[in-house]
Motif scaffolding. Sequence first.
Motif, short mmCIF file in Angstrom:
data_model
loop_
_atom_site.label_atom_id
_atom_site.label_comp_id
_atom_site.label_asym_id
_atom_site.label_seq_id
_atom_site.Cartn_x
_atom_site.Cartn_y
_atom_site.Cartn_z
N GLU A 33 0.83 -1.20 0.00
CA GLU A 33 0.00 0.00 0.00
C GLU A 33 0.87 1.26 0.00
OE1 GLU A 33 -2.56 -0.34 3.34
OE2 GLU A 33 -3.77 -1.97 2.47
N LYS A 34 1.93 1.25 0.79
CA LYS A 34 2.81 2.42 0.83
C LYS A 34 3.51 2.62 -0.51
CE LYS A 34 6.59 4.52 3.46
NZ LYS A 34 7.53 4.34 4.58
N SER A 35 4.00 1.52 -1.11
CA SER A 35 4.66 1.62 -2.41
C SER A 35 3.69 2.14 -3.46
CB SER A 35 5.20 0.25 -2.83
OG SER A 35 6.19 -0.18 -1.93
N ASN A 36 2.45 1.64 -3.42
CA ASN A 36 1.45 2.08 -4.40
C ASN A 36 1.16 3.56 -4.24
OD1 ASN A 36 -0.38 1.83 -6.48
ND2 ASN A 36 -1.98 0.91 -5.22
N ARG A 37 1.02 4.01 -2.99
CA ARG A 37 0.78 5.44 -2.77
C ARG A 37 1.98 6.27 -3.22
NH1 ARG A 37 -1.24 3.57 2.23
NH2 ARG A 37 0.71 4.19 3.22
N SER A 38 3.18 5.80 -2.90
CA SER A 38 4.38 6.54 -3.29
C SER A 38 4.49 6.64 -4.81
CB SER A 38 5.64 5.87 -2.72
OG SER A 38 5.59 5.82 -1.31
N LEU A 39 4.20 5.53 -5.51
CA LEU A 39 4.25 5.55 -6.97
C LEU A 39 3.21 6.50 -7.53
CD1 LEU A 39 5.33 4.47 -9.64
CD2 LEU A 39 3.75 2.55 -9.44
N SER A 40 2.01 6.48 -6.98
CA SER A 40 0.95 7.36 -7.47
C SER A 40 1.31 8.83 -7.25
CB SER A 40 -0.38 7.04 -6.78
OG SER A 40 -0.80 5.73 -7.09
N LEU A 41 1.88 9.13 -6.07
CA LEU A 41 2.26 10.52 -5.79
C LEU A 41 3.38 10.98 -6.72
CD1 LEU A 41 2.19 10.52 -1.88
CD2 LEU A 41 0.58 11.65 -3.43
N THR A 42 4.34 10.07 -6.98
CA THR A 42 5.44 10.43 -7.88
C THR A 42 4.93 10.69 -9.29
OG1 THR A 42 6.97 9.10 -6.57
CG2 THR A 42 7.64 9.66 -8.81
#
Length: 579
Positions: A51-60
């Motif tokens: 979930e954290k990786s997915n959020r980080s990718l989306s924000l990037t």
Amino acid sequence: MKRPWGIRIRLIFMLLTLLFIPILIFAGVSQLRLNSSMEESLDSRVQAGLEKSNRSLSLTLEKYYTLLYDFCTDDDMIDLVEKFNAGAEDMESVKIRIRRELKHICNRNDGVIGLAVFTADGTCLYYDGLSSSTSESLWINSSMNLLQDEVEMYQPIKYATVAGNDPVYVFSIQRRLIDYRDIHKEVGSVLISVDERVLQDAMKGTGSEIFVLEQDGRVLSAPNNSMIGSTIRLDQISRIGNRSYSEYKAASVTNEKSGWNIVEFYPLSHYQKTMRDQFWLQVGMVFGVCIVLVSAVLIVIHPVIVSVEAVLKAMHRVEEGDFTTRVEKRGNMPAEVVEIADGFNEMVAQTDLLLGQVRQSALEQKNAEISALEAQIDPHFLYNTLDTINWKAIAREEYEISEMVGDLGDILRYAIKNAGGVTTLGEEIAWLKKYTRLQQEKLGKEIQIFCSLTSEAAKCPMHKLLLQPFVENSIRHGLHGSKKEPLLIITGELENGMLRVKIEDNGKGMPEETVTILNQPDYHREDHFGIENVRKRLRLYYGEAASVLFESRPSEYTRVTLCIPVMEEKKIENCDSGR
């Protein structure tokens, strides 16, 4: 003739047999529970990391998407491109201004290593950040203009070589230039190219090793860029390139914005070592307990053995004809042996009785030791412990902690007592308020709860814990991260023999596509097992008569409507009597 076992050996054997087996079972059950706990811990860590990786990718991606959007809607840039399309007299001046703006944006934003503008006739004006050039580039060319009918698209990974032959991999986002004064006018498109390493930097620390895959399974980003370009099948991810990941736990999730797949690998060595250490600890404990028990038995029965042997020697002497033999009494001689010595002259008549007393005494002693070692778990131990913590908190004037502990105790009693039984809507919502008070501590904000129930609805029976998953999702996915003051609205009413309950939050909301998926009857998703669990329970309790409806509007609200038939009194009695 084989000599029979003595008392010492018999007692040791019996104690070891009776105690070793329960200890062994306890150790085995403990090991299994530890395995389960470790697996759950690992699964939780993996899910949180994804979930954290997915959020980080989306924000990037959102960062570069926003940069691209601002560029594509800039009126000055639109005017320059339209002048170029119209063949302005100062064509060179227009090109210089466009390239200057591209260079300015590229140098000002980290990770951006190239920008290209494709005009209406296919001409490519670009700035290459790697070579700091607007005329030479190893990887920007007109063939990268892949945009057709879409407004925006992600392009596959590209490879570029810079000084020193160090490889650089980039991904690109292309968007159409839009003149909002005439949105149907063909202006051109803009391509922004970003260093692949920004993806790894954004997701750093979320997992052991993280890979980003394109939709066809090709590696777009990896910890080691030598793996970029390899192909991974999501159903067979034990090996990437020449490296094996059989000793890793793999998990994947699809990023909705880009369609890319995030694959994370977590090493199992730590968990395996913990399991081995625990196993040998259990083995050591079993053998240690056995050694202690044997030592204790030897110490306890030693005076008895010595006294019995003295009696046996006296008996042998009597058999030899020495009836003057007397058993010497010692200070640590057991009472039974003293009685044997005192009744030595009547030994034949009293032998069976005395031996029976010895056996009975030994058996009672053994049973007493076993009873003392057996652990009995008080069914109210947990509640009593919480009550103790509560009073300690009050004694230290930690009234907020005291209130939380009290709420936790009430929540546990409600959930454990007659689990799956029938309650009323009013009691269910009263329980949910306590549950929400605990959840808001983790949220960091006070959650305002507004309840509107008709008197008939509040008294209406329903199965327990049907509303909790929806309230939990509202807090975790709706209110978490929202800048608004958290608000939950719960309403209930009776309508045409149905109990209709609505749960609404003012959180982030959901896209229409997600709402459509959630409203599908056969919806299944591993990270939404709470919703799936409620649907299964509704089918078991009410068949097809019950329903769940999701409604949402991004950045405004999410609403869940639960409709269940009003339960008849006979059915309520059947539910309660079955538990």
